[in-house]
Design a protein around this motif. Structure first.
Motif, PDB file in Angstrom:
ATOM      1  N   GLN A 116       0.813  -1.112   0.026  1.00 10.25           N
ATOM      2  CA  GLN A 116      -0.074  -0.114  -0.028  1.00 10.25           C
ATOM      3  C   GLN A 116       0.877   1.405  -0.015  1.00 10.25           C
ATOM      4  O   GLN A 116       0.221   2.375  -0.093  1.00 10.25           O
ATOM      5  CB  GLN A 116      -1.058  -0.013   1.237  1.00 10.25           C
ATOM      6  CG  GLN A 116      -2.033  -0.954   0.971  1.00 10.25           C
ATOM      7  CD  GLN A 116      -2.887  -1.137   2.062  1.00 10.25           C
ATOM      8  OE1 GLN A 116      -2.889  -0.466   3.235  1.00 10.25           O
ATOM      9  NE2 GLN A 116      -4.007  -2.020   2.364  1.00 10.25           N
ATOM     10  N   TYR A 117       2.034   1.094   0.241  1.00 20.03           N
ATOM     11  CA  TYR A 117       2.830   2.370   0.141  1.00 20.03           C
ATOM     12  C   TYR A 117       3.908   2.100  -1.089  1.00 20.03           C
ATOM     13  O   TYR A 117       4.974   2.828  -1.097  1.00 20.03           O
ATOM     14  CB  TYR A 117       3.654   2.893   1.390  1.00 20.03           C
ATOM     15  CG  TYR A 117       4.320   1.691   2.284  1.00 20.03           C
ATOM     16  CD1 TYR A 117       5.617   1.375   2.006  1.00 20.03           C
ATOM     17  CD2 TYR A 117       3.810   1.270   3.285  1.00 20.03           C
ATOM     18  CE1 TYR A 117       6.177   0.335   2.760  1.00 20.03           C
ATOM     19  CE2 TYR A 117       4.506   0.342   4.126  1.00 20.03           C
ATOM     20  CZ  TYR A 117       5.483   0.107   3.829  1.00 20.03           C
ATOM     21  OH  TYR A 117       6.155  -0.770   4.756  1.00 20.03           O
ATOM     22  N   GLY A 118       3.674   1.453  -2.060  1.00 17.89           N
ATOM     23  CA  GLY A 118       4.708   1.245  -3.252  1.00 17.89           C
ATOM     24  C   GLY A 118       5.485  -0.101  -3.436  1.00 17.89           C
ATOM     25  O   GLY A 118       6.283  -0.071  -4.360  1.00 17.89           O
ATOM     26  N   ALA A 119       5.474  -0.927  -2.488  1.00 17.06           N
ATOM     27  CA  ALA A 119       6.521  -1.955  -2.627  1.00 17.06           C
ATOM     28  C   ALA A 119       6.346  -2.836  -3.497  1.00 17.06           C
ATOM     29  O   ALA A 119       5.143  -3.029  -3.605  1.00 17.06           O
ATOM     30  CB  ALA A 119       6.512  -2.664  -1.054  1.00 17.06           C
ATOM     31  N   ASP A 120       7.180  -3.296  -4.127  1.00 19.52           N
ATOM     32  CA  ASP A 120       6.951  -4.250  -5.284  1.00 19.52           C
ATOM     33  C   ASP A 120       7.070  -5.767  -4.804  1.00 19.52           C
ATOM     34  O   ASP A 120       6.271  -6.596  -5.260  1.00 19.52           O
ATOM     35  CB  ASP A 120       7.916  -4.152  -6.499  1.00 19.52           C
ATOM     36  CG  ASP A 120       7.939  -2.639  -7.021  1.00 19.52           C
ATOM     37  OD1 ASP A 120       7.124  -2.587  -7.809  1.00 19.52           O
ATOM     38  OD2 ASP A 120       8.840  -2.110  -6.574  1.00 19.52           O
ATOM     39  N   LEU A 121       7.857  -5.959  -3.734  1.00 17.99           N
ATOM     40  CA  LEU A 121       8.189  -7.334  -3.201  1.00 17.99           C
ATOM     41  C   LEU A 121       8.024  -6.922  -1.619  1.00 17.99           C
ATOM     42  O   LEU A 121       8.773  -6.055  -1.162  1.00 17.99           O
ATOM     43  CB  LEU A 121       9.281  -7.831  -3.640  1.00 17.99           C
ATOM     44  CG  LEU A 121       9.445  -8.361  -5.034  1.00 17.99           C
ATOM     45  CD1 LEU A 121      11.013  -8.883  -5.304  1.00 17.99           C
ATOM     46  CD2 LEU A 121       8.429  -9.799  -5.379  1.00 17.99           C
ATOM     47  N   ALA A 122       7.409  -7.736  -0.860  1.00 19.68           N
ATOM     48  CA  ALA A 122       7.412  -7.732   0.454  1.00 19.68           C
ATOM     49  C   ALA A 122       8.070  -9.157   0.993  1.00 19.68           C
ATOM     50  O   ALA A 122       7.827 -10.136   0.334  1.00 19.68           O
ATOM     51  CB  ALA A 122       5.990  -7.539   1.037  1.00 19.68           C
ATOM     52  N   CYS A 123       8.862  -9.199   2.160  1.00 20.01           N
ATOM     53  CA  CYS A 123       9.449 -10.373   2.572  1.00 20.01           C
ATOM     54  C   CYS A 123       9.683 -10.177   3.974  1.00 20.01           C
ATOM     55  O   CYS A 123       9.174  -9.172   4.497  1.00 20.01           O
ATOM     56  CB  CYS A 123      10.575 -10.576   1.921  1.00 20.01           C
ATOM     57  SG  CYS A 123      11.913  -9.374   1.989  1.00 20.01           S
ATOM     58  N   GLY A 124       9.912 -11.421   4.674  1.00 17.53           N
ATOM     59  CA  GLY A 124      10.121 -11.344   6.186  1.00 17.53           C
ATOM     60  C   GLY A 124      10.027 -12.778   6.672  1.00 17.53           C
ATOM     61  O   GLY A 124      10.252 -13.638   5.868  1.00 17.53           O
ATOM     62  N   ASP A 125       9.949 -12.858   8.040  1.00 17.11           N
ATOM     63  CA  ASP A 125      10.046 -14.151   8.872  1.00 17.11           C
ATOM     64  C   ASP A 125       8.763 -14.338   9.279  1.00 17.11           C
ATOM     65  O   ASP A 125       8.119 -13.271   9.948  1.00 17.11           O
ATOM     66  CB  ASP A 125      11.184 -13.946   9.811  1.00 17.11           C
ATOM     67  CG  ASP A 125      11.799 -15.227  10.116  1.00 17.11           C
ATOM     68  OD1 ASP A 125      10.867 -16.095  10.913  1.00 17.11           O
ATOM     69  OD2 ASP A 125      12.845 -15.938  10.056  1.00 17.11           O
ATOM     70  N   ILE A 126       8.315 -15.483   9.670  1.00 12.29           N
ATOM     71  CA  ILE A 126       7.013 -15.880  10.273  1.00 12.29           C
ATOM     72  C   ILE A 126       7.210 -16.315  11.597  1.00 12.29           C
ATOM     73  O   ILE A 126       6.005 -17.017  12.129  1.00 12.29           O
ATOM     74  CB  ILE A 126       6.257 -16.785   9.200  1.00 12.29           C
ATOM     75  CG1 ILE A 126       6.898 -18.274   9.156  1.00 12.29           C
ATOM     76  CG2 ILE A 126       5.828 -16.374   8.079  1.00 12.29           C
ATOM     77  CD1 ILE A 126       6.157 -19.103   8.396  1.00 12.29           C
TER      78      ILE A 126
END
Lengths: 465, 521
Positions: free
Chosen positions: A263-273
């Protein structure tokens, strides 16, 4: 008869000598030695390996292993404020119940017909994460958040045809190490500094570092030092203006209250669950996610499996299977996208259970409560003479930096003194972030009561006096 | 009452079929699955609502459209999905060859769920984690003995990550030796695809050797492939055919003489525990999959755990930290300047390290050797049974024994009946079993890969063979029964077209709703 203990072993049904003799007779072999005929004598182990004597009974084994584990002090035995990539949260009992079920625990890689439930549970995990991230595509979990960041950056390089990436200076040094090694062969890296007064990424420095070689701008929200990137939209726009992608690492637990990167322009989001219903496991409970819009250019760059939903030949029935399998290394070896293999399926199912239990209200409440506890603790800590919270005016999620330079004590000394009081202090940042002086990264959890927070504050006050 | 008649073989089976909706369809606004501890009123008075004060660009305005369910609904939904999943606990999991689907002992499950492991934070003071560090140190030593290597790291997340870590160590070692021009890695087609794929990610050109006429890795092809550009050899042994390469030491020697390093993918180690080791064959590096050989559960595709073993020469390049012991005190060592750095957060998949440790401790040296010997006996017994079934063969090394698995071929059956191995894969599900073809490309036509491990009884092996025999008979007499399977699964045959069509594929429920023109309920 094969070498070994004379009696039957409970894990080995055919350890009964008579059964072995029958089986050998059935295949026309005199002994198991015949099966090893291809192994040259000089490569054979002489006699037995030198290993500790076995503990054959459950009683002996349990006593031994529990004896070893009893030498640990856990975050339940002490009061812990450690975070820095592994988080203490309440794990709902249903999460442990589901990931302990033998069907899920011991399944692996079956087809959608005998493992329909595994496919549906992981499709639902992708879908639940998709709602949290406002993204139509989420992968079956890869190893961990480090891998997710490294792969997202490689995806960005393939998508743009460029070979440089920008990362924030305020990054977990371990993550930086892993990503650097992963990109080493053909991608160059540079780090964008943060503003000393706010802890936010320096947007002017970022703009100066952008060029037509840059494939991706990677930043985190919240960042490693705990601050929420209030300038996220501008950072993503700056990346786009140079033709680069914006790749954002997030703690998914924040997304009940913080806008998702898409919603603020990221093309890819990533992270740890790990923060979604998985215990700390001494750092052994990690799983990674990558999310994008449903753009086939992006989808075809994912290395991971992507489970999709489809009709079956029976009306009203859901079927599941692999989307765009041909992109994977299972299908095309080194011509596939990076590689895919055993990663973190059970943690994906667990995180799905967590999100289903929490619902939108739970995710909102936990985010609000964590931010309240964090701000409370920040304020109390900052009021202790000699302590300073450097980025206090910037919003934080669960973690914040406190510098100890005004106390004349090192971070290690303070942590040691806290430990004597039954408290695990913060991650010592002093070596990795010398610009912050002697400093700790403290982390709050919803398991902390106000009394717990005050206990840390009192202990700190006493320790630095 | 008359005695009840004998059980038929294969057994009558039907997979659980709950017709379970997707979880979003179970939602009802307002329901809650768990409640959270409230923040104390005095804290709230003091700090207000920082989440609500976030700037507009960062504040979430639309709540995530997660489902709203009561706790029992969530439990029941996932319990049903679990029943529609065929774990090792429920079937003799012989059919997922190369995966070493053995029994994961329940006592190890209990041990791994001890709060003094699950509730440890990885950055705690070393004094508070001496127990788990000792477990890791002991496990390293045991895997060192099992492989013959000098040092072991437990950090990689699974087998492919361990392959990657080994390739990185080769790269770092050769960079330190000033051999950066070595940019080619050699592997074999019957080694796991991740050997090729991870090497490519690490920057190498990949040369893949095909077997010789007898199915052994081709020594002449290797000699032709090595050059001053050879960085290393990544090879499995026994390969996925179950054939042990008797010239493995010569393979290693050829690569060493060309100046390369050799890394042993020990994914197929189950049949050779205590029989033969990486060290004696001359390898510089090796890796084990703890979720295969060392019994940790496969978890629907992870978490697994990988362990890399290296010679003293490669040890400086191991990931940080290593676990060291000084006078009985365990510590983590980050002061390793030549290290490849991190390959994963923290120290590895710790619960699986504990399970693997407990498994080895419950067997000992004689027990491990027994595991290998019985895994191999089981495999050769199953081979003998399967080869009596019409339409199937075991290509290569005719008349020879195999180690722990076999890659079979149903080429004859396909030629005779039109029924393909991929049809069998689905039909086997109707009998409550697994079946796997092979990695791609299918070098063996119409492949099937079976690996019975030590965990299954003779009766289990006979049951599995009976299922294959039954399906072969069906293929010859009523092939449509096989080609229209499954008939007794959770669901019926899925329409595959959408999975490769960007206009139709749906990786999330929201994408499915959008692409099928449905509004959110």
């Amino acid at each position: 008869m094969p070498a070994g203990e004379p009696g039957a072993h409970p894990y080995i049904p055919n350890s009964v000598p008579e059964v072995q003799q029958e089986m050998l007779r059935a295949v026309g072999a005199a002994s198991v030695e015949e099966f090893y005929a291809d192994i040259p004598r000089e490569l054979r182990v002489e006699g037995l390996l030198h290993l500790p004597a076995p503990l054959l009974s459950e009683a002996e084994l349990t006593r031994h292993v529990e004896g070893l584990l009893a030498r640990n002090t856990s975050t339940r035995d002490a009061l812990s404020f450690l975070g820095a990539g592994c988080y203490q949260h309440q794990v709902p009992a249903v999460c442990d119940e589901i990931n302990g079920r033998g069907e899920f625990l011991t399944a692996y890689a079956g087809e959608p017909y005998e493992d329909h439930g595994r496919f549906q549970a992981l499709f639902e995990y992708q879908s639940l994460m998709g709602e949290l991230l406002d993204a139509d595509v989420v992968n079956v979990p890869n190893y961990d958040g480090f891998q997710a960041a490294a792969t997202a950056l490689r995806m960005a390089c393939r998508l743009t045809g460029r070979e440089a990436v920008l990362l924030p200076e305020q990054l977990d040094p371990d993550k930086l190490s892993m990503v650097r090694n992963y990109l080493r062969p053909d991608v160059s890296m540079a780090q964008v500094p943060f503003l000393p007064e706010s802890g936010l990424l320096d947007p002017d420095a970022l703009r100066a570092m952008l060029s037509d070689r840059v494939a991706a701008v990677y930043f985190e929200n919240p960042g490693y030092l705990g601050v929420l990137e209030t300038g996220a939209e501008g950072l993503a726009a700056a990346a786009h203006s140079a033709g680069a992608l914006a790749v954002v690492g997030v703690n998914p637990l924040s997304l009940g209250v913080v806008r998702p990167p898409a919603q603020y322009g990221a093309d890819l989001a990533c992270g740890d669950i790990q923060s979604l219903g998985i215990h700390q496991h001494y750092g052994g409970g990690h799983g990674g996610f990558i999310a994008s819009a449903d753009d086939p250019r992006f989808v075809m760059e994912f290395p991971s499996r992507l489970f999709g939903i489809a009709p079956t030949i029976v009306e009203g029935e859901y079927g599941f299977g692999d989307v765009a399998y041909e992109r994977t290394s299972f299908a095309r070896r080194e011509e596939g996208k990076e590689w895919v293999g055993t990663a973190a399926g059970l943690w994906g199912i667990t995180a799905g259970v967590y999100l289903a239990l929490m619902g939108p209200q739970g995710m909102k409440e936990i985010g609000e409560g964590l931010m309240q506890r964090c701000r409370y603790l920040m304020g109390r800590v900052a009021a202790i003479p000699g302590l300073r919270v450097p980025f206090a005016a910037t919003p934080h999620f669960t973690e914040f930096v406190v510098t100890l330079d005004g106390t004349g004590r090192t971070a290690a000394q303070v942590n040691r003194a806290l430990l004597e009081r039954g408290i695990f202090g913060g991650k010592d940042l002093s070596a990795d972030f010398p610009s912050l002086g002697q400093s700790l990264l403290l982390c709050v959890s919803e398991v902390h009561t106000g009394e717990d927070l005050d206990r840390l504050v009192d202990a700190l006050r006493e320790v630095v006096r | 009452m008359k005695p009840i008649g004998p059980k038929p073989r294969p057994r009558r089976f039907h997979q659980a079929s709950w017709d379970e909706p997707v979880i979003f369809e179970l939602s009802r606004p307002g329901q809650r699955g768990v409640l959270l501890p409230p923040v104390e009123a005095e804290i709230e008075r003091e700090v207000g609502h920082p989440a609500r004060e976030l700037p507009g660009t960062l504040r979430r305005t639309t709540p995530p459209a997660l489902p709203e369910l009561s706790q029992n609904q969530v439990l029941r939904h996932y319990a049903r999905l679990s029943q529609e999943t065929l774990g090792v606990d429920l079937n003799p999991d012989i059919g997922q060859g190369t995966c070493t689907m053995k029994y994961s002992p329940k006592v190890n499950e209990q041990l791994a769920r001890n709060p003094r492991l699950t509730e440890l934070h990885p950055l705690q003071d070393e004094a508070t984690v001496q127990g788990i560090l000792e477990v890791m140190h002991r496990l390293e030593a045991m895997l060192g003995e099992i492989s013959g290597m000098d040092r072991v790291t437990l950090q990689p997340g699974a087998g492919s990550a361990a392959i990657y870590a080994n390739v990185c160590m080769i790269r770092a070692c050769q960079a330190a030796r000033g051999q950066g021009e070595r940019d080619e890695v050699i592997t074999t087609i019957f080694s796991h695809p991740s050997n090729a794929a991870a090497a490519r990610v690490a920057g190498y050109r990949v040369i893949t050797l095909y077997p010789d006429a007898d199915g052994y890795p081709d020594l002449e092809a290797l000699k032709a492939a090595v050059s001053p550009r050879t960085a290393g050899l990544l090879i499995t042994n026994p390969e996925d055919t179950g054939i042990f390469n008797p010239r493995i030491a010569e393979f290693v020697r050829v690569v060493h003489e060309a100046g390369g390093l050799c890394s042993y993918d020990q994914a197929n180690a189950n049949g050779i525990l205590g029989i033969t080791r990486a060290r004696e064959a001359g390898f510089d590096l090796c890796h084990f999959n703890l979720h295969k050989t060392f019994s940790t559960p496969h978890g629907c595709g992870g978490p697994g755990a990988g362990a890399c073993g290296v010679t003293a020469e490669l040890a400086p390049f191991l990931p940080v930290p290593t676990v060291e012991c000084d006078d009985g005190r365990y510590r983590l060592d980050y002061e390793r300047p030549q290290s490849i750095g991190k390959v994963r957060p923290f120290y590895g998949v710790t619960p699986n390290l504990l399970r693997a440790y407990a498994w080895i401790m419950s067997l000992g040296a004689a027990g491990l050797r027994r595991v290998a010997e019985i895994a191999v006996l089981n495999n050769n017994y199953l081979l003998h049974q399967v080869l009596q079934i019409r339409g199937v063969s075991a290509p290569y090394a005719a008349g020879k024994r195999r180690i722990e698995q076999v890659r079979y071929s149903w080429e004859q059956l396909a030629r005779d009946t039109g029924v393909r191995s991929e049809d069998l894969e689905i039909r086997v599900a109707d009998y409550g079993m697994h079946y796997w073809t092979s990695h791609h490309p299918f070098v063996v036509p119409e492949p099937m890969t079976l690996e019975p491990t030590e965990s299954y009884s003779r009766a289990d092996l006979d049951d599995y063979a009976a299922v294959l025999r039954q399906i072969s008979d069906e293929a010859y007499s009523r092939p449509e029964v096989v080609t229209t399977a499954p008939h007794r699964s959770t669901v019926h045959r899925t329409r595959q077209e959408s999975f490769d069509d960007p206009d139709q594929w749906a990786v999330t429920w929201r994408a499915y709703l959008r692409k099928t023109g449905q509004d959110r309920g």
